[in-house]
Design a protein around this motif. Structure first.
Motif, PDB file in Angstrom:
ATOM      1  N   ARG A  41       0.877  -1.331   0.134  1.00 24.42           N
ATOM      2  CA  ARG A  41       0.051   0.075   0.082  1.00 24.42           C
ATOM      3  C   ARG A  41       0.899   1.087   0.044  1.00 24.42           C
ATOM      4  NH1 ARG A  41      -2.539  -2.691   3.938  1.00 24.42           N
ATOM      5  NH2 ARG A  41      -4.234  -3.955   3.268  1.00 24.42           N
ATOM      6  N   LEU A  42       1.946   1.194   0.782  1.00 28.70           N
ATOM      7  CA  LEU A  42       2.776   2.329   0.809  1.00 28.70           C
ATOM      8  C   LEU A  42       3.443   2.558  -0.612  1.00 28.70           C
ATOM      9  CD1 LEU A  42       4.320   2.040   4.493  1.00 28.70           C
ATOM     10  CD2 LEU A  42       2.965   3.845   3.627  1.00 28.70           C
ATOM     11  N   LEU A  43       4.072   1.578  -1.001  1.00 37.71           N
ATOM     12  CA  LEU A  43       4.516   1.629  -2.473  1.00 37.71           C
ATOM     13  C   LEU A  43       3.530   2.282  -3.493  1.00 37.71           C
ATOM     14  CD1 LEU A  43       6.368  -1.632  -2.552  1.00 37.71           C
ATOM     15  CD2 LEU A  43       7.520   0.551  -2.603  1.00 37.71           C
ATOM     16  N   ILE A  44       2.274   1.826  -3.443  1.00 34.17           N
ATOM     17  CA  ILE A  44       1.523   2.400  -4.274  1.00 34.17           C
ATOM     18  C   ILE A  44       1.210   3.905  -4.198  1.00 34.17           C
ATOM     19  CG2 ILE A  44      -1.247   2.287  -5.020  1.00 34.17           C
ATOM     20  CD1 ILE A  44      -0.909  -0.954  -4.487  1.00 34.17           C
ATOM     21  N   GLU A  45       0.921   4.176  -2.850  1.00 32.29           N
ATOM     22  CA  GLU A  45       0.992   5.578  -2.452  1.00 32.29           C
ATOM     23  C   GLU A  45       1.915   6.408  -2.842  1.00 32.29           C
ATOM     24  OE1 GLU A  45       0.127   5.672   1.846  1.00 32.29           O
ATOM     25  OE2 GLU A  45      -1.743   4.562   1.387  1.00 32.29           O
ATOM     26  N   ALA A  87       1.620   6.866  -6.712  1.00 30.01           N
ATOM     27  CA  ALA A  87       0.797   7.851  -7.087  1.00 30.01           C
ATOM     28  C   ALA A  87       1.169   9.334  -6.600  1.00 30.01           C
ATOM     29  CB  ALA A  87      -0.551   7.395  -6.395  1.00 30.01           C
ATOM     30  N   CYS A  88       1.709   9.572  -5.463  1.00 36.10           N
ATOM     31  CA  CYS A  88       2.203  10.784  -5.335  1.00 36.10           C
ATOM     32  C   CYS A  88       3.264  11.364  -6.026  1.00 36.10           C
ATOM     33  CB  CYS A  88       2.804  10.795  -3.917  1.00 36.10           C
ATOM     34  SG  CYS A  88       3.203  12.373  -2.943  1.00 36.10           S
ATOM     35  N   THR A  89       4.377  10.539  -6.643  1.00 37.43           N
ATOM     36  CA  THR A  89       5.165  11.017  -7.458  1.00 37.43           C
ATOM     37  C   THR A  89       4.711  11.124  -8.945  1.00 37.43           C
ATOM     38  OG1 THR A  89       6.653   9.513  -6.486  1.00 37.43           O
ATOM     39  CG2 THR A  89       7.129  10.234  -8.881  1.00 37.43           C
ATOM     40  N   ARG A  90       3.469  10.805  -9.104  1.00 36.89           N
ATOM     41  CA  ARG A  90       2.890  11.019 -10.381  1.00 36.89           C
ATOM     42  C   ARG A  90       2.122  12.232 -10.351  1.00 36.89           C
ATOM     43  NH1 ARG A  90       0.515   6.284 -13.994  1.00 36.89           N
ATOM     44  NH2 ARG A  90       2.358   5.184 -14.172  1.00 36.89           N
TER      45      ARG A  90
END
Length: 96
Positions: free
Chosen positions: A83-87, A90-93
């Motif tokens: 979940r942290l990796l996905i977040e 997404a934040c980087t994008r």
């Protein structure tokens, strides 16, 4: 929509049509026909495709936006890490 989603999932996994066909027990021509929207997979095959790609039939049919990730075999800590990796991604994008 179904044809595009099957193709996107296949390519994302780095599979050829032959490899996907072999995994699903169908011919390469069958996969090609799905991807080119000449024929639709049966309901039973649709379920098999969704299980193979670990997604929902709703996603395959275009009724659900976004994909799901099956984390049922992970520990709670491992799922939290994913979940942290996905977040982070997404934040980087969003921040670009």
């Amino acid at each position: 929509m179904l044809n595009d989603n099957i193709k996107k999932l296949r390519i994302a996994r780095g599979l050829t049509q032959v490899e996907l066909a072999s995994a699903l027990g169908v011919s390469k021509q069958c996969v090609s026909n799905w991807e080119n929207d000449y024929i639709q997979p049966s309901i039973e095959m649709l379920v098999k495709i969704s299980k193979y790609f670990k997604t929902t039939t709703d996603y395959l049919l275009g009724l659900q936006t976004g994909t799901t990730i099956d984390a049922s075999e992970l520990t709670d800590a491992e799922a939290a890490h994913i979940r942290l990796l996905i977040e982070d991604i997404a934040c980087t994008r969003r921040c670009k």
